[in-house]
Motif scaffolding. Structure first.
Motif, PDB file in Angstrom:
ATOM      1  N   GLY A   8      10.366  -0.156  16.176  1.00 43.22           N
ATOM      2  CA  GLY A   8       9.765   0.754  17.098  1.00 43.22           C
ATOM      3  C   GLY A   8       8.428   0.609  17.357  1.00 43.22           C
ATOM      4  O   GLY A   8       7.787  -0.440  16.838  1.00 43.22           O
ATOM      5  N   ASP A  55       1.107  11.495  18.076  1.00 44.17           N
ATOM      6  CA  ASP A  55       2.624  10.811  18.805  1.00 44.17           C
ATOM      7  C   ASP A  55       4.101  11.494  17.929  1.00 44.17           C
ATOM      8  O   ASP A  55       4.762  10.359  17.563  1.00 44.17           O
ATOM      9  N   ASN A  60       7.504  11.084  16.673  1.00 49.14           N
ATOM     10  CA  ASN A  60       8.240  10.294  17.445  1.00 49.14           C
ATOM     11  C   ASN A  60       9.790   9.837  16.047  1.00 49.14           C
ATOM     12  O   ASN A  60       9.438   9.892  15.338  1.00 49.14           O
ATOM     13  N   CYS A  61      10.128   9.310  16.032  1.00 52.42           N
ATOM     14  CA  CYS A  61      11.587   9.076  15.464  1.00 52.42           C
ATOM     15  C   CYS A  61      11.619   8.083  14.484  1.00 52.42           C
ATOM     16  O   CYS A  61      11.969   7.431  13.344  1.00 52.42           O
ATOM     17  N   ARG A 120       7.785  16.759  21.600  1.00 51.70           N
ATOM     18  CA  ARG A 120       8.035  15.124  21.804  1.00 51.70           C
ATOM     19  C   ARG A 120       9.018  14.769  20.652  1.00 51.70           C
ATOM     20  O   ARG A 120      10.055  14.126  21.043  1.00 51.70           O
ATOM     21  N   SER A 155      12.031  12.703  21.531  1.00 52.58           N
ATOM     22  CA  SER A 155      12.262  10.677  21.261  1.00 52.58           C
ATOM     23  C   SER A 155      13.901  11.614  20.285  1.00 52.58           C
ATOM     24  O   SER A 155      14.835  10.137  20.463  1.00 52.58           O
ATOM     25  N   LYS A 185      16.939  11.013  23.038  1.00 55.18           N
ATOM     26  CA  LYS A 185      16.557   9.366  23.041  1.00 55.18           C
ATOM     27  C   LYS A 185      17.329   8.390  22.553  1.00 55.18           C
ATOM     28  O   LYS A 185      17.817   7.147  23.194  1.00 55.18           O
TER      29      LYS A 185
END
Length: 238
Positions: free
Chosen positions: A45, A168, A170-171, A207, A211, A214
């Motif tokens: 990431g 932010d 996200n995963c 958000r 993530s 995706k």
């Protein structure tokens, strides 16, 4: 909670140090080359610019602040200097301290650095404790059960109830150690005023959902997202 925050100045560089963790930090610490084979690039990431480092018997993460998007074509590593209170590394260091005092699951800040490269620009980096045995959520999506997703929802709710806004979510910024979750990378994160409108919480959740979608796709997201929301809303895992 960090009780002793040491401020150091070396030429045009400025450092905050958490002396409860370690005290002998210099500007060299924020250069991966200084660590030689004791530094290894973090591969999962992010935009790059992060290294696992070993300082004696301690393990830390060194992260440079790097621009993304269109701004990176103008300047990858420098930011506009508008006063020390707005320096990203110092802000993240202090917001992490506040969350530690709230007993929230975040890494302990070790040191923060910035250097003015001109009167109007600076570069910055931060060192945090490495969470041992942690795996990014992105690498675990297909392995978690309903109880895990429910627990993650509860964890995110703890941050929101404390008015913590992750900029932010996200995963890749969610880590798991055994059955516990941690949030990392609080660049531009903040403690929101209690009177602020709550739209930012829904934005955080959306958000994270984008993530996860995706990385795992629609079908996987549909399987576990409602369980996550049950945990977030305080409902049962069933």
């Amino acid at each position: 909670m960090v009780e002793t925050e040491i401020f150091k100045r070396e030429n045009n560089s400025f450092i905050l140090v958490n002396s409860d963790v370690i005290g002998n930090v210099t500007t060299d610490w924020f250069t991966p080359e200084y660590w030689g084979d004791k530094a290894s690039l973090v591969g999962s990431g992010g935009r790059g610019g992060a290294w696992f480092i070993k300082a004696g018997d301690k393990e830390f993460v060194l992260r440079e602040y790097l621009r993304g998007g269109l701004a990176s074509h103008i300047s990858r590593k420098t930011y506009a200097y508008t006063g020390e209170h707005n320096v990203r590394s110092f802000s993240e260091f202090r917001v992490l301290n506040r969350m530690i005092s709230m007993d929230l699951p975040v890494p302990v800040p070790v040191a923060a650095w910035y250097r003015k490269v001109s009167p109007i620009q600076y570069r910055a980096a931060i060192i945090i404790e490495r969470i041992k045995g942690a795996t990014p959520l992105a690498d675990l999506i297909g392995k978690l059960d309903s109880g895990d997703w429910h627990a993650l929802g509860q964890t995110v709710r703890r941050f929101h109830d404390a008015d913590v806004r992750h900029a932010d979510l996200n995963c890749f910024n969610v880590l798991m150690v055994e059955k516990d979750f941690f949030l990392i990378d609080f660049d531009k994160g903040c403690i929101m005023p209690p009177s602020s409108r709550s739209n930012w919480k829904a934005d955080n959740l959306n958000r994270l959902a984008r993530s996860l979608k995706k990385v795992a796709g629609d079908a996987a997201l549909n399987r576990f997202w409602n369980v996550f929301l049950n945990g977030y809303e305080g409902s049962s895992a069933a």
